[in-house]
Design a protein around this motif. Structure first.
Motif, mmCIF file in Angstrom:
data_model
loop_
_atom_site.group_PDB
_atom_site.id
_atom_site.type_symbol
_atom_site.label_atom_id
_atom_site.label_comp_id
_atom_site.label_asym_id
_atom_site.label_seq_id
_atom_site.Cartn_x
_atom_site.Cartn_y
_atom_site.Cartn_z
ATOM 1 N N ARG A 188 -26.709 -14.570 49.325
ATOM 2 C CA ARG A 188 -26.881 -15.900 49.352
ATOM 3 C C ARG A 188 -26.961 -16.526 50.603
ATOM 4 N N LEU A 189 -26.053 -16.065 51.575
ATOM 5 C CA LEU A 189 -25.624 -16.665 52.784
ATOM 6 C C LEU A 189 -26.758 -16.205 53.868
ATOM 7 N N THR A 190 -27.352 -15.293 53.803
ATOM 8 C CA THR A 190 -28.054 -14.725 54.941
ATOM 9 C C THR A 190 -29.579 -14.593 54.344
ATOM 10 N N GLY A 191 -29.795 -14.223 53.032
ATOM 11 C CA GLY A 191 -31.182 -14.427 52.669
ATOM 12 C C GLY A 191 -31.873 -12.855 53.173
ATOM 13 N N ASP A 192 -31.074 -11.980 53.504
ATOM 14 C CA ASP A 192 -31.581 -10.661 53.969
ATOM 15 C C ASP A 192 -30.907 -9.551 53.258
ATOM 16 N N ALA A 230 -29.914 -20.273 39.651
ATOM 17 C CA ALA A 230 -30.159 -21.064 40.800
ATOM 18 C C ALA A 230 -28.701 -21.267 41.454
ATOM 19 N N GLN A 231 -27.577 -21.159 40.797
ATOM 20 C CA GLN A 231 -26.473 -21.126 41.296
ATOM 21 C C GLN A 231 -26.058 -19.718 41.935
ATOM 22 N N ARG A 232 -26.564 -18.827 41.294
ATOM 23 C CA ARG A 232 -26.169 -17.295 41.920
ATOM 24 C C ARG A 232 -27.001 -17.260 43.339
ATOM 25 N N ARG A 233 -28.284 -17.726 43.343
ATOM 26 C CA ARG A 233 -28.877 -17.482 44.703
ATOM 27 C C ARG A 233 -28.887 -18.639 45.503
ATOM 28 N N GLY A 234 -27.827 -19.718 45.196
ATOM 29 C CA GLY A 234 -27.628 -20.645 46.298
ATOM 30 C C GLY A 234 -28.875 -21.728 46.333
ATOM 31 N N LEU A 235 -29.350 -21.997 45.317
ATOM 32 C CA LEU A 235 -30.671 -22.914 45.289
ATOM 33 C C LEU A 235 -30.309 -24.196 44.528
ATOM 34 N N PRO A 236 -30.389 -25.300 45.138
ATOM 35 C CA PRO A 236 -30.142 -26.665 44.325
ATOM 36 C C PRO A 236 -31.458 -26.911 43.644
ATOM 37 N N LEU A 237 -31.066 -26.872 42.184
ATOM 38 C CA LEU A 237 -32.157 -27.052 41.161
ATOM 39 C C LEU A 237 -32.135 -28.360 40.302
ATOM 40 N N ALA A 283 -32.524 -12.528 33.285
ATOM 41 C CA ALA A 283 -33.282 -11.477 34.257
ATOM 42 C C ALA A 283 -34.381 -11.890 34.999
ATOM 43 N N LEU A 284 -35.104 -12.587 34.373
ATOM 44 C CA LEU A 284 -36.314 -13.090 34.905
ATOM 45 C C LEU A 284 -35.956 -14.391 35.911
ATOM 46 N N ALA A 285 -35.293 -15.328 35.228
ATOM 47 C CA ALA A 285 -34.860 -16.399 36.221
ATOM 48 C C ALA A 285 -34.073 -15.794 37.439
ATOM 49 N N ASP A 286 -33.357 -14.888 37.261
ATOM 50 C CA ASP A 286 -32.785 -14.512 38.592
ATOM 51 C C ASP A 286 -33.704 -13.783 39.606
ATOM 52 N N ALA A 287 -34.631 -13.332 38.904
ATOM 53 C CA ALA A 287 -35.688 -12.462 39.781
ATOM 54 C C ALA A 287 -36.417 -13.748 40.593
ATOM 55 N N VAL A 288 -36.726 -14.750 39.835
ATOM 56 C CA VAL A 288 -37.555 -15.878 40.638
ATOM 57 C C VAL A 288 -36.776 -16.517 41.776
ATOM 58 N N MET A 289 -35.353 -16.830 41.361
ATOM 59 C CA MET A 289 -34.693 -17.671 42.278
ATOM 60 C C MET A 289 -34.448 -16.689 43.508
ATOM 61 N N LEU A 290 -34.020 -15.307 43.375
ATOM 62 C CA LEU A 290 -34.100 -14.407 44.544
ATOM 63 C C LEU A 290 -35.181 -14.302 45.175
#
Length: 349
Positions: free
Chosen positions: A56-60, A150-157, A231-238
């Motif tokens: 989440r913090l590095t995106g890598d 969105a919260q898991r991947r650090g994206l304001p939604l 799982a789908l939502a997490d894959a999109v946000m990731l």
């Protein structure tokens, strides 16, 4: 003395002023799904939570394999302030990491950090199945997987209200269109930086999604799949997080010492800048009228992407001095003025 007093006044005003980009207050909190509260599962969950946070913090994705972080993955509690359980469903281990400890560990590993000020995305998300299709709206039950991801991947939604008018806009034709003209017109009332269009389809119990993202002048797109809506939502946000991170996180070794000048500032805009520039170790060094001057460490590309969140425009550099000597009215040669330093970047509102 006047400069010091002005800075003090600005700092005291910070807490009451809004920012343009969303500042994630829970950036260092991770909700990690677990199968049970047994010790072995808890230990594995803490390690996964740290991996989630590092990504989440590095995106890598490669950052989680850094040898410099191996000791922390073996014993994540070195970086944890507290943890507990959220019964859900689903059952989740809620882990609060200590920001200073995590940031220091990442810096020692040579990994730059994506700060808490991130672009807010408005998601037009259409779920399609054999029983019909529906646009996911704010406060609907179907919004829960999106918000968790969105919260898991650090994206304001943000999600639209999905009222009758917006249901008519959020059709498969508009969401899959190459240009989001219809969606843009309906999005003007929402305070978002980017527009996300997702067409999610269920077939035989499996889900797949086609997504497009417009942020500023750029466009990203991709396809993902998942076993269920979570799982789908997490894959999109990731996928989106990994596409966006390179814009806002400088590559290792790319940061340099920069001087930043921003024209057109006021108290509210000063507050925005303080949050936007936080991950760049920015230091305010001078205030001249409505112009703020900072020293910071970043790559020029990273700085441009971050300041675009506040709708700042880059100003042209000051012209370099002419190589030929100037001549005054009396015919005497005048030494050329020194060229502006190459590490100065100028922006204005």
């Amino acid at each position: 003395m006047r400069f010091t007093a002005r800075l003090l006044f600005l700092c005291l005003s910070l807490l009451s002023l809004p920012t343009f980009a969303a500042a994630l207050n829970n950036l260092y909190q991770v909700r990690e799904p677990v199968a049970s509260q047994q010790p072995d599962e808890r230990s594995a969950g803490l390690t996964r939570a740290l991996q989630t946070l590092v990504l989440r913090l590095t995106g890598d994705q490669k950052a989680t394999q850094s040898p410099a972080l191996a000791g922390y993955f073996k014993d994540p509690q070195q970086l944890i302030s507290q943890y507990g359980y959220e019964t859900g469903p689903p059952l989740a281990l809620v882990v609060d990491f200590d920001q200073n400890s995590v940031d220091n560990a990442l810096r020692r590993a040579g990994l730059p950090v994506w700060g808490a000020s991130r672009p807010t995305l408005l998601a037009w998300w259409l779920n399609e199945s054999a029983t019909g299709s529906s646009l996911v709206g704010d406060n609907q039950e179907s919004a829960a997987p999106l918000n968790r991801a969105a919260q898991r991947r650090g994206l304001p939604l943000l999600l639209p209200l999905a009222d009758l008018n917006e249901q008519g806009v959020g059709t498969a034709q508009n969401i899959t269109a190459a240009q989001p003209d219809a969606l843009r017109a309906a999005s003007d009332k929402y305070p978002a930086d980017g527009l996300l269009a997702v067409d999610a389809k269920e077939d035989g119990g499996k889900w797949q999604a086609q997504w497009r993202l417009w942020l500023g002048d750029s466009r990203e797109q991709g396809q993902v799949q998942g076993d269920n809506p979570d799982a789908l939502a997490d894959a999109v946000m990731l996928a989106i997080s990994q596409r966006l991170a390179p814009r806002f996180v400088g590559a290792p070794g790319s940061a340099t010492a920069l001087n930043l000048q921003v024209q057109g500032a006021n108290l509210e805009r000063y507050a925005q800048l303080q949050k936007l520039l936080e991950p760049m170790a920015a230091k305010l060094v001078q205030v001249k009228g409505d112009t703020l001057e900072y020293r910071l460490n970043a790559s020029p590309e990273q700085l441009r992407a971050q300041l675009a969140l506040a709708r700042l425009q880059e100003a042209p550099a000051e012209p370099a001095a002419s190589a030929a000597p100037a001549v005054d009215a009396s015919g005497q040669s005048v030494p050329p003025q020194p060229a502006a330093p190459s590490n100065v970047m100028r922006f204005r509102w």
